[in-house]
Design a protein around this motif. Structure first.
Motif, PDB file in Angstrom:
ATOM      1  N   THR A 125       1.071  -1.031  -0.288  1.00  0.00           N
ATOM      2  CA  THR A 125      -0.017   0.384  -0.080  1.00  0.00           C
ATOM      3  C   THR A 125       0.854   1.120  -0.003  1.00  0.00           C
ATOM      4  OG1 THR A 125      -1.666  -0.803   1.434  1.00  0.00           O
ATOM      5  CG2 THR A 125      -1.490   0.898   1.398  1.00  0.00           C
ATOM      6  N   ILE A 126       2.329   0.745   0.597  1.00  0.00           N
ATOM      7  CA  ILE A 126       2.437   2.458   0.833  1.00  0.00           C
ATOM      8  C   ILE A 126       3.100   2.776  -0.783  1.00  0.00           C
ATOM      9  CG2 ILE A 126       5.073   3.219   2.214  1.00  0.00           C
ATOM     10  CD1 ILE A 126       3.902   1.955   4.691  1.00  0.00           C
ATOM     11  N   LEU A 127       3.697   1.868  -0.427  1.00  0.00           N
ATOM     12  CA  LEU A 127       4.979   1.512  -2.072  1.00  0.00           C
ATOM     13  C   LEU A 127       3.627   2.149  -3.126  1.00  0.00           C
ATOM     14  CD1 LEU A 127       6.946  -1.976  -2.110  1.00  0.00           C
ATOM     15  CD2 LEU A 127       7.611   0.878  -2.970  1.00  0.00           C
ATOM     16  N   THR A 128       2.290   1.506  -3.410  1.00  0.00           N
ATOM     17  CA  THR A 128       1.609   2.086  -4.639  1.00  0.00           C
ATOM     18  C   THR A 128       1.194   4.297  -3.954  1.00  0.00           C
ATOM     19  OG1 THR A 128       0.854   0.045  -4.397  1.00  0.00           O
ATOM     20  CG2 THR A 128      -0.957   1.434  -5.382  1.00  0.00           C
ATOM     21  N   LYS A 129       0.953   3.432  -2.897  1.00  0.00           N
ATOM     22  CA  LYS A 129       0.626   5.591  -2.691  1.00  0.00           C
ATOM     23  C   LYS A 129       1.791   6.058  -3.030  1.00  0.00           C
ATOM     24  CE  LYS A 129      -2.355   5.032   1.242  1.00  0.00           C
ATOM     25  NZ  LYS A 129      -2.574   5.450   2.350  1.00  0.00           N
ATOM     26  N   THR A 134      11.693  -5.292  -6.802  1.00  0.00           N
ATOM     27  CA  THR A 134      11.287  -5.802  -5.757  1.00  0.00           C
ATOM     28  C   THR A 134      11.242  -7.290  -6.249  1.00  0.00           C
ATOM     29  OG1 THR A 134       8.566  -6.982  -5.304  1.00  0.00           O
ATOM     30  CG2 THR A 134       8.595  -6.758  -7.518  1.00  0.00           C
ATOM     31  N   PHE A 135      11.226  -8.095  -5.055  1.00  0.00           N
ATOM     32  CA  PHE A 135      11.859  -9.851  -5.916  1.00  0.00           C
ATOM     33  C   PHE A 135      10.869 -10.435  -7.035  1.00  0.00           C
ATOM     34  CE2 PHE A 135      15.767 -10.546  -3.947  1.00  0.00           C
ATOM     35  CZ  PHE A 135      15.274 -12.393  -3.970  1.00  0.00           C
ATOM     36  N   THR A 136       9.990 -10.713  -7.157  1.00  0.00           N
ATOM     37  CA  THR A 136       8.722 -11.346  -7.120  1.00  0.00           C
ATOM     38  C   THR A 136       7.939 -10.757  -8.313  1.00  0.00           C
ATOM     39  OG1 THR A 136       7.204 -11.202  -6.036  1.00  0.00           O
ATOM     40  CG2 THR A 136       9.035 -12.939  -5.197  1.00  0.00           C
ATOM     41  N   ARG A 137       8.041 -11.784  -9.454  1.00  0.00           N
ATOM     42  CA  ARG A 137       7.018 -11.741  -9.936  1.00  0.00           C
ATOM     43  C   ARG A 137       5.791 -11.274  -9.720  1.00  0.00           C
ATOM     44  NH1 ARG A 137       8.831 -15.704 -15.037  1.00  0.00           N
ATOM     45  NH2 ARG A 137      11.579 -15.906 -15.212  1.00  0.00           N
ATOM     46  N   LEU A 191      12.395   2.838  -5.880  1.00  0.00           N
ATOM     47  CA  LEU A 191      11.574   2.004  -5.068  1.00  0.00           C
ATOM     48  C   LEU A 191      12.140   0.846  -5.669  1.00  0.00           C
ATOM     49  CD1 LEU A 191       9.762   4.292  -6.635  1.00  0.00           C
ATOM     50  CD2 LEU A 191       8.137   4.326  -4.710  1.00  0.00           C
ATOM     51  N   VAL A 192      12.028   0.707  -3.851  1.00  0.00           N
ATOM     52  CA  VAL A 192      12.900  -1.291  -3.569  1.00  0.00           C
ATOM     53  C   VAL A 192      12.255  -1.284  -2.757  1.00  0.00           C
ATOM     54  CG1 VAL A 192      14.757  -2.221  -2.818  1.00  0.00           C
ATOM     55  CG2 VAL A 192      15.028  -0.331  -4.099  1.00  0.00           C
ATOM     56  N   ASP A 193      11.756  -3.247  -2.954  1.00  0.00           N
ATOM     57  CA  ASP A 193      10.600  -3.201  -2.098  1.00  0.00           C
ATOM     58  C   ASP A 193      11.348  -4.730  -2.043  1.00  0.00           C
ATOM     59  OD1 ASP A 193       8.041  -4.339  -1.462  1.00  0.00           O
ATOM     60  OD2 ASP A 193       7.042  -5.092  -2.560  1.00  0.00           O
ATOM     61  N   GLU A 194      10.324  -5.494  -0.645  1.00  0.00           N
ATOM     62  CA  GLU A 194      11.142  -6.282   0.210  1.00  0.00           C
ATOM     63  C   GLU A 194      12.858  -6.455  -0.391  1.00  0.00           C
ATOM     64  OE1 GLU A 194       9.646  -7.970   1.062  1.00  0.00           O
ATOM     65  OE2 GLU A 194       7.325  -8.289   0.281  1.00  0.00           O
ATOM     66  N   ALA A 195      13.171  -5.538   0.443  1.00  0.00           N
ATOM     67  CA  ALA A 195      14.922  -4.291   0.972  1.00  0.00           C
ATOM     68  C   ALA A 195      15.217  -5.768   1.658  1.00  0.00           C
ATOM     69  CB  ALA A 195      14.451  -2.970   0.649  1.00  0.00           C
ATOM     70  N   GLN A 196      14.259  -6.112   2.538  1.00  0.00           N
ATOM     71  CA  GLN A 196      15.404  -7.519   3.375  1.00  0.00           C
ATOM     72  C   GLN A 196      16.197  -8.320   2.674  1.00  0.00           C
ATOM     73  OE1 GLN A 196      12.139  -7.318   3.306  1.00  0.00           O
ATOM     74  NE2 GLN A 196      11.322  -9.174   3.444  1.00  0.00           N
ATOM     75  N   ASP A 197      15.273  -8.756   1.224  1.00  0.00           N
ATOM     76  CA  ASP A 197      15.333  -9.944   0.676  1.00  0.00           C
ATOM     77  C   ASP A 197      16.867  -9.694  -0.983  1.00  0.00           C
ATOM     78  OD1 ASP A 197      14.479 -12.490   1.751  1.00  0.00           O
ATOM     79  OD2 ASP A 197      12.630 -11.399   0.800  1.00  0.00           O
ATOM     80  N   THR A 198      17.396  -8.965  -0.213  1.00  0.00           N
ATOM     81  CA  THR A 198      18.164  -8.097  -1.549  1.00  0.00           C
ATOM     82  C   THR A 198      19.522  -8.168  -1.197  1.00  0.00           C
ATOM     83  OG1 THR A 198      17.055  -6.100  -2.056  1.00  0.00           O
ATOM     84  CG2 THR A 198      18.814  -5.971  -2.843  1.00  0.00           C
ATOM     85  N   ALA A 257      13.110   2.215  -0.458  1.00  0.00           N
ATOM     86  CA  ALA A 257      13.649   1.103   0.581  1.00  0.00           C
ATOM     87  C   ALA A 257      12.131   0.619   1.004  1.00  0.00           C
ATOM     88  CB  ALA A 257      14.651   0.950   0.702  1.00  0.00           C
ATOM     89  N   VAL A 258      11.492  -0.605   0.909  1.00  0.00           N
ATOM     90  CA  VAL A 258      10.812  -0.795   2.030  1.00  0.00           C
ATOM     91  C   VAL A 258      10.952  -2.106   2.320  1.00  0.00           C
ATOM     92  CG1 VAL A 258       9.129  -1.179   0.723  1.00  0.00           C
ATOM     93  CG2 VAL A 258       8.393  -1.321   3.447  1.00  0.00           C
ATOM     94  N   GLY A 259      11.469  -2.552   3.707  1.00  0.00           N
ATOM     95  CA  GLY A 259      11.909  -4.632   3.739  1.00  0.00           C
ATOM     96  C   GLY A 259      11.531  -4.244   5.949  1.00  0.00           C
ATOM     97  N   ASP A 260      11.379  -5.744   6.184  1.00  0.00           N
ATOM     98  CA  ASP A 260      11.626  -6.118   7.119  1.00  0.00           C
ATOM     99  C   ASP A 260      12.504  -7.169   7.774  1.00  0.00           C
ATOM    100  OD1 ASP A 260      11.286  -6.917   9.987  1.00  0.00           O
ATOM    101  OD2 ASP A 260       9.356  -7.250   9.526  1.00  0.00           O
ATOM    102  N   GLU A 261      13.426  -6.996   8.515  1.00  0.00           N
ATOM    103  CA  GLU A 261      14.577  -7.891   7.953  1.00  0.00           C
ATOM    104  C   GLU A 261      14.304  -8.946   8.358  1.00  0.00           C
ATOM    105  OE1 GLU A 261      17.534  -6.815  10.715  1.00  0.00           O
ATOM    106  OE2 GLU A 261      16.045  -6.383  12.573  1.00  0.00           O
ATOM    107  N   LYS A 262      13.627  -9.300   9.278  1.00  0.00           N
ATOM    108  CA  LYS A 262      12.727 -10.117  10.097  1.00  0.00           C
ATOM    109  C   LYS A 262      12.203 -11.145   9.982  1.00  0.00           C
ATOM    110  CE  LYS A 262      10.011  -7.860  12.935  1.00  0.00           C
ATOM    111  NZ  LYS A 262      10.081  -7.050  13.179  1.00  0.00           N
TER     112      LYS A 262
END
Length: 597
Positions: free
Chosen positions: A42-46, A65-68, A412-419, A450-455
């Protein structure tokens, strides 16, 4: 975990709508640490919609982002949002823009918002929402010659890549068997003797999946032999310090007190049954020729060390020590020497094993790369590594970055924890142009998000590195501040999905550093958006796992019967029984005022 712990109130940090507006503000570069359920997409879209509303051309925004599936979801949400603006009433449009920005829209924004959908449709190629691999392929397509690739290269799918790797591996095994005294023959013999067939296959697969690091090390040192020599030096070993040579040197009569040990062994024979047996065994070992002593070095270590590798607590009983006070000193002195020798032998084993892995690994990589090159093929790892090298290539990278930079203002980088670190290197090279030289001083505002969560990092098998998430956050914050640009760090820990009791249970579990290790650097602190929701957490006894001993054995025909007890089926049955019990008793669903159905 007590019920009081779960019921302890958690303070909500801030209105989630306010936090989302802060994160989506197009004037700022923003780093968002977002927990599960906090609305990352939602944040990325906004943010994309606010960038477009601010007048940014669609083609100047890059979303990675990380996946298609994630890329498609983001594209769908942006398209749906803009299409809604194009057809909704003026009142609905005003309300939508007010909610998005936190302020009433200007009249010109209403007109601009209605035009954005048509502008997006007219954008050549559409919105640049890509997976990291697709973006790397796009770069290489534009600059194949600069990347050292044939312009007609194609990307091989993962299944085909695995099949090609297996063909190469089979060829190496055949050659190693045919030439047992070659480098690959000796390496294979060493590894299969220590790892077994399945362990060998697994570790070689790991080497191939992380081949860029080995290739870079060989390129930096000049050869694989130089890499192996550097490894020996790092472990404090000389070029001749093999396990065999160290064992032989360790039992040479000139380096240990053989006379004193013979005397000690004879005196042990006067003691109790266990000490006497140990003394006889030690005398037998001392009678062996030098070569046989070296071969039986582990047996010799057993006289002085426990099975766990520590010095024995007692070498003789009190009566013997009183009679022969020097006995304990001799035995303990030799135990200390052996511990030091064992440490060097373990280092040598590690070096020999690693050298064998690297020898076979390099051969596998060289043959695999040659097979791909002959067919102008790249796999998914190649896309990242080749793009990363291109953007670091001396004399070429500045021109490539200049050309890429000319059409890019916002990343804009999504799922940054998996980069992975290699992928971060590509993003960092692109973003560096935003904040360096004249680019940092142009009138156009340029941002990184960039948005992500290390957990939530789950792609370690593809080299995802959560630690890099924190490191890149610090790097970008410093570079943006140095360039005099606006930057903010927005933590989002308000969940729109879970009930407060569930979130408090999660926080209570991971408050323990031992549980948190490998998941998060800091204690978790979640809050629920729906604070009135009722939840319940039950901790059930663990179900013993099935015997996993057969997992490491070669596969064979399933001629026997399945075990009567299956832990997974047992857990499923237990869950089903609990739900059936709730349903049969017509238990009321807390917070909903209705029976569980």
């Amino acid at each position: 975990m007590s019920e009081a712990t779960l019921r302890k109130p958690v303070a909500v940090e801030a209105d989630p709508n306010v936090l989302q507006r802060r994160a989506s503000d197009p004037d700022y570069s923003v780093w968002v640490g977002a927990s599960a359920g906090s609305g990352k997409t939602t944040i990325l879209t906004k943010r994309v919609m606010r960038l477009l509303l601010a007048g940014v051309a669609p083609q100047r925004i890059l979303c990675l982002t990380f996946t298609r599936a994630a890329a498609a979801e983001m594209a769908i949400r942006v398209t749906q949002g803009l299409s809604y603006w194009a057809i909704c009433s003026d009142g609905e449009l005003r309300a939508s823009l007010d909610d998005l920005q936190g302020r009433a829209p200007e009249e010109k924004q209403l007109t601009e918002a209605r035009r954005l959908f048509a502008r997006l449709l007219a954008c050549p190629g559409g919105m640049r929402i890509r997976t990291i691999h697709a973006f790397c392929q796009e770069i290489l397509r534009r600059f194949p010659i600069e990347a050292g690739l044939p312009p007609h290269f194609s990307v091989i799918e993962e299944d085909d890549a695995r099949a090609l790797q297996e063909e190469v591996r089979a060829g190496i095994l055949r050659d190693a068997a045919r030439m047992p005294d070659s480098d690959i023959g000796r390496a294979l013999r060493h590894l299969t003797g220590t790892l077994g067939e399945h362990g060998f296959a697994g570790i070689m697969g790991d080497v191939l999946s992380d081949r860029t690091r080995l290739q870079d090390a060989v390129a930096e040192t000049g050869s694989l032999a130089a890499v192996i020599a550097a490894l020996h030096a790092r472990l404090g070993l000389g070029p001749e310090d093999s396990e065999e040579n160290l064992c032989r040197a360790a039992v040479d009569g000139s380096v240990f007190p053989e006379v004193e040990l013979r005397e000690a062994a004879q005196r042990l024979g006067e003691g109790s049954k266990s000490f006497a047996a140990r003394g006889r065994d030690l005398l037998d070992w001392l009678e062996l020729p030098a070569d046989e002593r070296a071969a039986a070095f582990d047996r010799y270590c057993g006289f002085f060390l426990t099975a766990e590798g520590a010095a024995r607590a007692q070498f003789a009983n009190k009566e013997m020590l009183k009679k022969y006070p020097g006995l304990d000193d001799v035995m303990r002195g030799e135990a200390a020497r052996i511990l030091a020798v064992r440490e060097r032998i373990e280092a040598a084993r590690m070096a020999e094993g690693t050298a064998a892995i690297l020898t076979l690994g390099e051969e596998w990589i060289v043959r695999y790369e040659a097979r791909k090159a002959a067919q102008a093929l790249l796999d998914y790892d190649d896309l990242v590594s080749r793009a990363s090298r291109l953007l670091r290539r001396e004399g070429i990278a500045p021109w490539v970055l200049y050309k890429l930079d000319g059409g890019l203002d916002h990343i804009l980088v999504d799922e940054a924890q998996d980069t992975s670190r290699a992928q971060w290197g590509i993003i960092a090279a692109l973003a560096e142009e935003f904040f360096a030289g004249s680019s940092a001083r142009e009138g156009v505002n340029r941002t990184l998000f960039a948005v992500g969560d290390e957990k939530q990092s789950i792609f370690s098998f593809q080299h995802a590195d959560p630690a890099a998430f924190a490191a890149m956050k610090e790097l970008f914050a410093r570079r943006i501040a140095e360039a005099g640009k606006l930057y903010r760090d927005v933590p989002l820990h308000i969940s729109f999905r879970s009930a407060p009791a569930i979130l408090r249970a999660v926080d209570a579990v991971f408050a323990d550093p031992r549980a948190r290790a490998g998941v998060a650097l800091e204690p978790t602190a979640h809050a629920a958006h729906h604070r009135g929701k009722i939840g319940r957490v039950e901790v059930w006894p663990l179900i013993a796992a099935a015997d996993e001993a057969a997992a490491d054995e070669a596969w064979g025909l399933p001629l026997g019967y399945e075990a009567a007890r299956d832990p997974e089926a047992e857990l499923a049955a237990r869950i089903a029984a609990r739900i059936a019990d709730w349903w049969a008793k017509k238990e009321v669903l807390p917070g909903e005022g209705r029976n569980i159905a």
